[in-house]
Design a protein around this motif. Structure first.
Motif, short mmCIF file in Angstrom:
data_model
loop_
_atom_site.label_atom_id
_atom_site.label_comp_id
_atom_site.label_asym_id
_atom_site.label_seq_id
_atom_site.Cartn_x
_atom_site.Cartn_y
_atom_site.Cartn_z
N UNK A 1 -8.95 106.98 19.84
CA UNK A 1 -10.09 106.44 20.59
C UNK A 1 -9.68 105.14 21.25
N UNK A 2 -10.54 104.67 22.18
CA UNK A 2 -10.16 103.52 22.99
C UNK A 2 -10.11 102.24 22.18
N UNK A 3 -9.12 101.43 22.49
CA UNK A 3 -8.98 100.10 21.91
C UNK A 3 -8.75 99.11 23.05
N UNK A 4 -8.91 97.83 22.73
CA UNK A 4 -8.71 96.76 23.72
C UNK A 4 -7.54 95.89 23.29
N UNK A 5 -6.66 95.58 24.25
CA UNK A 5 -5.61 94.59 24.06
C UNK A 5 -5.89 93.41 24.97
N UNK A 6 -5.64 92.19 24.48
CA UNK A 6 -5.85 90.98 25.27
C UNK A 6 -4.56 90.16 25.24
N UNK A 7 -4.05 89.85 26.42
CA UNK A 7 -2.81 89.07 26.54
C UNK A 7 -2.97 88.02 27.64
N UNK A 8 -2.13 87.01 27.59
CA UNK A 8 -1.95 86.12 28.73
C UNK A 8 -0.85 86.66 29.62
N UNK A 9 -0.64 86.04 30.78
CA UNK A 9 0.42 86.53 31.65
C UNK A 9 1.80 86.34 31.05
N UNK A 10 1.98 85.26 30.28
CA UNK A 10 3.28 85.05 29.63
C UNK A 10 3.56 86.10 28.57
N UNK A 11 2.62 86.32 27.68
CA UNK A 11 2.84 87.31 26.62
C UNK A 11 2.84 88.73 27.17
N UNK A 12 2.13 88.98 28.26
CA UNK A 12 2.12 90.33 28.84
C UNK A 12 3.51 90.75 29.27
N UNK A 13 4.30 89.81 29.75
CA UNK A 13 5.63 90.16 30.24
C UNK A 13 6.56 90.61 29.11
N UNK A 14 6.24 90.24 27.87
CA UNK A 14 7.04 90.70 26.73
C UNK A 14 6.89 92.21 26.53
N UNK A 15 5.77 92.76 26.92
CA UNK A 15 5.48 94.16 26.59
C UNK A 15 5.12 94.99 27.81
N UNK A 16 5.45 94.50 29.00
CA UNK A 16 5.04 95.18 30.23
C UNK A 16 5.65 96.58 30.32
N UNK A 17 6.83 96.77 29.73
CA UNK A 17 7.47 98.09 29.80
C UNK A 17 6.66 99.15 29.06
N UNK A 18 5.79 98.72 28.16
CA UNK A 18 5.03 99.71 27.38
C UNK A 18 3.89 100.35 28.19
N UNK A 19 3.69 99.89 29.43
CA UNK A 19 2.80 100.64 30.32
C UNK A 19 3.32 102.07 30.48
#
Length: 551
Positions: free
Chosen positions: A439-457
């Motif tokens: 089921x749906x979940x929410x993730x919240x990141x800043x732009x700095x932390x988002x770049x650590x995991x961007x490949x997981x898109x």
């Protein structure tokens, strides 16, 4: 080598023993990335019922297995390659270890005849790979014979789920995974957590303290949630008429709007003063560490009862009556032994409920003086958009620092990376949660932390996972910017060049949208109603509240 013959059927190997044992123990999902020395392990997956979720970076695979475990209460399983792959996972495992998340980590290894012989120069070779995991896992095992695989994994599973829970590391050399075995298929396996009750004399002493207390108070840490002790905590608090405050890890352990709830404002000095004033302070499943002690400014004047399954935590920051025990077992013992209260607490002429209401009002009044209307509205709008039962995953970003204090988890679960504090947890953790929950979940990141995991898109798209990713883009490492500006009057090396997150997400085939801070509620509600993964980007510089009055 042929995988089958007309006479004997499929040829089984050590990899089959690994996946058969995991299946027998109840595993259903596996996270990780294939690697050369682990090919026997991954080939065996093709003959199993285990579902494999392929991440793009091993660190994110560890975060995903962690997020799966937190969401479901099941053991997370992680498959790793040798050398660089194994080492890349360590920061994710540090978070699981610090937070007490049960995981089985199966890492491949070079062939047995190459171990300890670095001069051979084998690909991915380390002098002692499992030693690298010693700081971030409960224990490490090297399996040298295929016949030992089932028992080793069963023992590791038992250790992983026994309080204090955590990740356990198993290494299997390449040849042990690949060589044919005579060991029959694993039919059953059993792993039950070790019992971890409190000592009876300590329970008696704690009950004596609490029976005489006039101003008892409770700090509920992550250990309460991990042990499923929420109902026992509520019973104890109501029996004592004691206020309860939850740490970031304990958020959700106590009803947010209960008359005894101090919520989670751990970093506000008004709350620190309440806890300092308690004549008996019960600390459950928390080390009284940096955040819980309001950055070591809290100085309790009363006695402390500290309950934790990890003996190294006890009295690590304050003298206390230390009780090594699982939180639920300890609270059940307290509830059984505590007599009915003979008197109500007296907080200097106030009952507990009036004191709690006054403390919460003072926190809000302090916030009113700090010009934080936009930030408070932003967090309130996110909370209003998120369904009550939705689980949320927060990266180390200013929005998460707000959420540590102000997020009412309602009937959902609140997950953040406060255990180790590393960047990049939010999105891969949410991927694991979505895999486990369906089921749906929410993730919240800043732009700095988002770049650590961007490949997981790519992972979310490949597995069509219902994850909404909120990226709050403030152009840099926002919390570090605030810390440096406060300490030095200026920030250095905190500003970041970053991509257009909307276009980048769309390039992965993931729908994305940009919205203004004031439109966040509508944007999230519409994204929650969609299918599969999606991204919401908000460009906003969010400030953090001050724990005391501004000068």
């Amino acid at each position: 080598m042929s995988r089958a013959s007309e006479d004997s059927g499929p040829v089984r190997n050590g990899g089959d023993l690994v996946v058969e044992t995991l299946e027998a123990l109840g595993a259903s999902k596996v996270f990780g990335i294939p690697g050369q020395h682990a090919l026997g392990l991954f080939d065996a997956l093709s003959r199993s019922r285990l579902e494999f979720i392929s991440s793009r970076v091993e660190n994110n695979s560890a975060f995903a297995a962690d997020g799966f475990s937190r969401a479901t209460g099941q053991v997370g399983v992680l498959f790793l390659s040798t050398g660089p792959g194994a080492l890349t996972s360590l920061a994710g495992l540090q978070e699981a270890y610090a937070t007490g998340v049960p995981m089985i980590v199966v890492a491949s290894q070079i062939p047995l005849d190459g171990l300890g012989a670095r001069r051979r120069g084998m690909l991915h070779q380390l002098d002692d790979q499992k030693a690298s995991a010693a700081n971030v896992t409960k224990s490490q095992r090297l399996i040298q014979h295929a016949s030992g695989i089932p028992s080793a994994i069963q023992d590791a599973w038992t250790e992983a789920i026994s309080s204090p829970a955590g990740p356990v590391w198993i290494e299997v050399p390449q040849n042990v995974l690949l060589d044919p075995v005579m060991v029959p298929a694993v039919e059953d396996a059993l792993a039950e957590p070790f019992d971890n009750p409190p000592r009876s004399e300590l329970v008696k002493e704690a009950v004596r303290w609490l029976s005489d207390a006039r101003r008892p108070a409770v700090i509920a840490g992550g250990g309460v949630r991990r042990s499923g002790a929420e109902a026992a905590l509520l019973s104890l608090a109501e029996k004592l008429h004691a206020p309860v405050i939850c740490t970031p890890g304990g958020n959700g352990a106590f009803p947010w709007n209960h008359p005894l709830s101090l919520q989670s404002w751990m970093e506000d000095r008004h709350m620190t003063e309440v806890l300092e004033d308690a004549d008996v302070l019960v600390v459950i499943g928390s080390s009284l560490g940096e955040v819980t002690s309001n950055y070591f400014t809290m100085a309790p004047r009363g006695r402390i009862i500290q309950i934790d399954a990890e003996p190294r935590v006890l009295e690590s920051n304050r003298p206390a009556l230390g009780i090594r025990a699982d939180a639920r077992q300890a609270l059940d013992a307290f509830n059984a032994a505590l007599p009915a209260a003979e008197h109500l607490p007296d907080w200097h002429g106030q009952g507990t409920e009036d004191m709690v209401a006054g403390a919460l009002a003072r926190v809000q009044a302090r916030l009113d003086t700090q010009g934080l209307e936009r930030e408070r509205r932003f967090m309130a709008d996110i909370r209003a958009a998120v369904p009550d039962g939705m689980q949320t995953y927060w990266d180390m970003t200013i929005s998460a620092y707000w959420a540590w204090s102000c997020w009412d988890a309602k009937s959902g679960q609140f997950h953040s990376a406060q255990g180790a504090g590393g960047l990049g947890y939010g999105y891969p953790g949410a991927i694991g949660g979505a895999v486990g929950l369906g089921e749906r979940v929410l993730a919240v990141s800043g732009d700095g932390s988002a770049m650590y995991s961007i490949a997981e898109l790519a992972t979310a798209r490949q597995h069509h996972l219902p994850v909404t990713w909120l990226i709050v883009d403030d152009g840099g490492y926002g919390i570090l910017r605030e810390y440096m500006e406060e300490a030095f009057g200026k920030a250095t090396a905190t500003e970041l060049a970053r991509p257009d997150f909307v276009l980048l997400a769309e390039s992965f085939g993931v729908p994305a949208r940009r919205c203004a801070p004031g439109d966040i509620r509508t944007a999230l509600e519409e994204s929650f109603a969609a299918e599969g993964p999606n991204v919401v980007v908000v460009e906003a510089r969010i400030g953090l509240f001050a724990p005391t009055h501004l000068a």
